[in-house]
Enzyme design. Structure first.
Site, PDB file in Angstrom:
ATOM      1  N   GLY A 283     -21.718  -0.036   4.367  1.00 27.85           N
ATOM      2  CA  GLY A 283     -20.544   1.035   4.407  1.00 27.85           C
ATOM      3  C   GLY A 283     -19.273   0.638   5.181  1.00 27.85           C
TER       4      GLY A 283
ATOM      5  N   HIS B 262     -17.036   1.945  13.199  1.00 23.60           N
ATOM      6  CA  HIS B 262     -18.179   2.986  12.956  1.00 23.60           C
ATOM      7  C   HIS B 262     -17.710   4.424  12.463  1.00 23.60           C
ATOM      8  CE1 HIS B 262     -21.321   0.193  14.439  1.00 23.60           C
ATOM      9  NE2 HIS B 262     -21.871   0.564  13.365  1.00 23.60           N
TER      10      HIS B 262
ATOM     11  N   ASP C 228      17.043  -1.116 -18.171  1.00 25.58           N
ATOM     12  CA  ASP C 228      18.468  -0.458 -16.849  1.00 25.58           C
ATOM     13  C   ASP C 228      19.849  -0.146 -16.783  1.00 25.58           C
ATOM     14  OD1 ASP C 228      18.497  -3.303 -16.838  1.00 25.58           O
ATOM     15  OD2 ASP C 228      16.875  -3.335 -15.131  1.00 25.58           O
TER      16      ASP C 228
ATOM     17  N   SER D  99      17.775 -12.134 -18.907  1.00 23.72           N
ATOM     18  CA  SER D  99      18.930 -12.658 -19.479  1.00 23.72           C
ATOM     19  C   SER D  99      19.302 -14.324 -18.739  1.00 23.72           C
ATOM     20  CB  SER D  99      19.639 -11.815 -19.292  1.00 23.72           C
ATOM     21  OG  SER D  99      19.391 -10.783 -20.819  1.00 23.72           O
TER      22      SER D  99
END
Length: 584
Positions: free
Chosen positions: A60, A224, A404, A450
């Site tokens: 881990g 760690h 928008d 566009s």
């Protein structure tokens, strides 16, 4: 404060499930049975007569180390502890004996300098010797964080994988333990690592390992979950990297890395867990530039996740000075899945810029010649631009219902760009050239989807109308070609509530120009404009299937599509210009 959420099944089984996932995904790995958290090369038979390499660390905290560095040319096996926990002595001993049984002539233990690791690996080594195994242990200690290391000494951090690589290459070439051990020790002495973090990490089911206020960073931390040696305010990537390298090479520190101008180095920019790829690339650039500014030759650079600390947002830098022999070993082939596919070309001194090809000037920059059609095309353009500017707020209002709210603004930007161009240029007599000019202008000035769609339409149409071929049939073909290009690349079609709902019915009508007599062409255009207007109005009852409006709930979209309205407006304006010309 609650423990951080993690995408696991349970804290109790996450380590074993993660090891299983690693092994299942890599054909070169296997796992030792019998309750041991040991990963091994799946081709142990190839170790016969060679030195085997064994390392390990808590699970881990280090992934992809150490399991990801198992393979031909690197580790033979790795022992995994719990999440940030000590390794278990029985598993270490089992790994050593397994490698010995596979026919290895000796086993080199590569151990990071942490008390628990030294004790467990050391005891396992002593016990293995009692079983007749030729075993030796190399302590990896090169942390540059501590100015005055305690008796415990400097820690082993991400640079450990450099040791894995060099030792693994030597082992693959058949070196004995006695032959390779001095080389390993030299590599440790010329390696330095320093880490910085913008956040702590947390063990599954536990609170973060330390508290770090926003805007602060830890310097000199380990792997760690422990905090660093000092805390500093956050700065830019360039400043952070400079601070790190200054600290690593500070001669006043007992744990500094001796580094001088002319040295060749390999560098590892290591993601401690949660830095984005964007940040990693920025830090990598800063590291190379900072080292080169000191006269250091950067021979190789590794950038990525190699020895992490769970989800810690941070980075460590590892620098190892190399000569040609060490660099040869560093470049040697390995099948370890986590080792990057590095180029063997020196990073410093190479040409990394490719010149852009010479581009022809923008079509709008060409000198054009006027022709018989130039006056009417200019009038149409002027009228279209004026109309779009007048309808700017109307189009914005339509767009606010489904997007928008900037459709009018984008069309106005295109109109202004065309007006400015018209002030300083003649309108070419060739319609195709004019369409190419307009395509470049809307692409550059209009922006957004566009701009791209209009530019596609104009570009595809331009090749079908020339100065000598600009009759009604040619214009119909050009309009059809432009519409098809918008469909192909835009992904929308009639019925999707876009500008195509106005454009396509109009183009279908315009195709009648191919068979209409000269006196009937204006009537075809008038019908096409009506079809465009009806198509725009029909979008009021359509559900958006493309564009921004497709992300809005249908019941909230209660007005016609602004793009379709704009197309209908443009076509009506062009028609009005032609009607005026016919009256003269």
């Amino acid at each position: 404060m609650e423990p951080r959420q993690k995408l696991i099944n349970s804290a109790e089984v996450c380590v074993d499930e993660a090891l299983c996932g690693l092994v299942r995904a890599n054909g070169g790995l296997s796992r030792m049975w019998g309750g041991h958290r040991v990963l091994l090369r799946s081709d142990l038979n190839l170790l016969r007569g060679k030195v085997a390499l064994l390392s390990g660390g808590g699970s881990g905290t280090n992934e992809p180390a150490h399991g990801g560095f198992i393979g031909e040319g690197m580790l033979s096996a790795a022992v995994a502890g719990g999440v940030l926990l000590l390794l278990l002595l029985p598993s270490i001993l089992a790994a050593i004996l397994c490698l010995h049984k596979a026919g290895a002539q000796g086993v080199l233990l590569i151990v990071k300098n942490y008390t628990g690791d030294r004790l467990n690996f050391g005891l396992a080594a002593e016990q293995a010797r009692n079983h007749g195994v030729d075993v030796d242990m190399g302590i990896v200690a090169y942390d540059c964080g501590l100015n005055q290391p305690s008796k415990a000494g400097r820690r082993g951090l991400c640079g450990t994988i450099f040791i894995h690589k060099v030792a693994g290459a030597l082992a693959e070439e058949g070196c004995s333990l006695i032959q390779m051990f001095p080389s390993v020790c030299v590599c440790v002495c010329v390696t330095g690592t320093l880490g910085v973090s913008l956040s702590p990490c947390s063990v599954p089911g536990c609170l973060p390992s330390f508290d770090l206020p926003p805007g602060d960073m830890e310097i000199g931390l380990g792997i760690h979950g422990e905090p660093g040696i000092k805390r500093s305010k956050m700065a830019s990537a360039d400043e952070v990297v400079k601070t790190m390298i200054d600290h690593m090479t500070n001669n006043d520190s007992q744990s500094h890395l001796p580094l001088k101008s002319g040295n060749s180095v390999v560098v590892c920019v290591n993601n401690l867990g949660a830095l984005s790829c964007l940040e990693m690339a920025v830090v990598t650039r800063a590291t190379i530039i900072c080292l080169e500014s000191r006269g250091v030759v950067v021979a190789r650079v590794m950038s990525g996740s190699f020895m992490t600390s769970l989800e810690m947002v941070g980075v460590s830098l590892t620098v190892m000075t190399v000569d040609q022999e060490t660099l040869r070993l560093f470049d040697a082939k390995t099948s370890a899945p986590a080792w990057p596919n590095l180029s063997s070309v020196c990073v410093s001194g190479r040409s990394f810029i490719t010149e852009a090809p010479e581009m022809s000037p923008h079509p709008q920059d060409h000198t054009h010649k006027e022709g018989p059609l130039s006056p009417v095309m200019r009038k149409a353009l002027v009228k279209v631009c004026t109309t779009l500017l007048e309808k700017q707020e109307e189009l914005n209002a339509l767009d606010r219902a489904s997007g928008d709210g900037d459709c009018g603004n984008t069309h106005a930007q295109a109109a202004k760009a065309i007006q400015e161009w018209l002030q300083d240029h003649v309108v070419p007599g060739c319609p195709g050239r004019l369409l190419s000019v307009l395509a470049g202008l809307v692409q550059e000035k209009m922006g957004g989807s566009s701009g791209a769609l209009y530019s596609l339409f104009l570009t595809a149409a331009a090749g079908h109308v020339t100065e000598g071929q600009s009759n009604g049939a040619a214009w119909a073909t050009a309009m059809h070609a432009g519409t098809q290009a918008m469909k192909k690349y835009g992904g929308a079609d009639v019925g999707d509530r876009t500008m195509l709902d106005a454009l396509c019915p109009a183009v279908d009508e315009l195709m009648k120009l191919k068979t209409a007599p000269p006196g009937g062409q204006l009537a075809v255009l008038q019908n096409a404009v009506k079809k465009a207007s009806l198509g725009a109005e029909s979008t009021l009852d359509l559900t958006a299937m493309a564009g921004r409006a497709s992300y809005i709930a249908a019941e909230r979209v209660s007005l016609p599509d602004p793009g379709a309205v704009a197309v209908a407006t443009i076509m009506r304006t062009v028609m009005e210009t032609l009607e005026e010309e016919k009256k003269k």
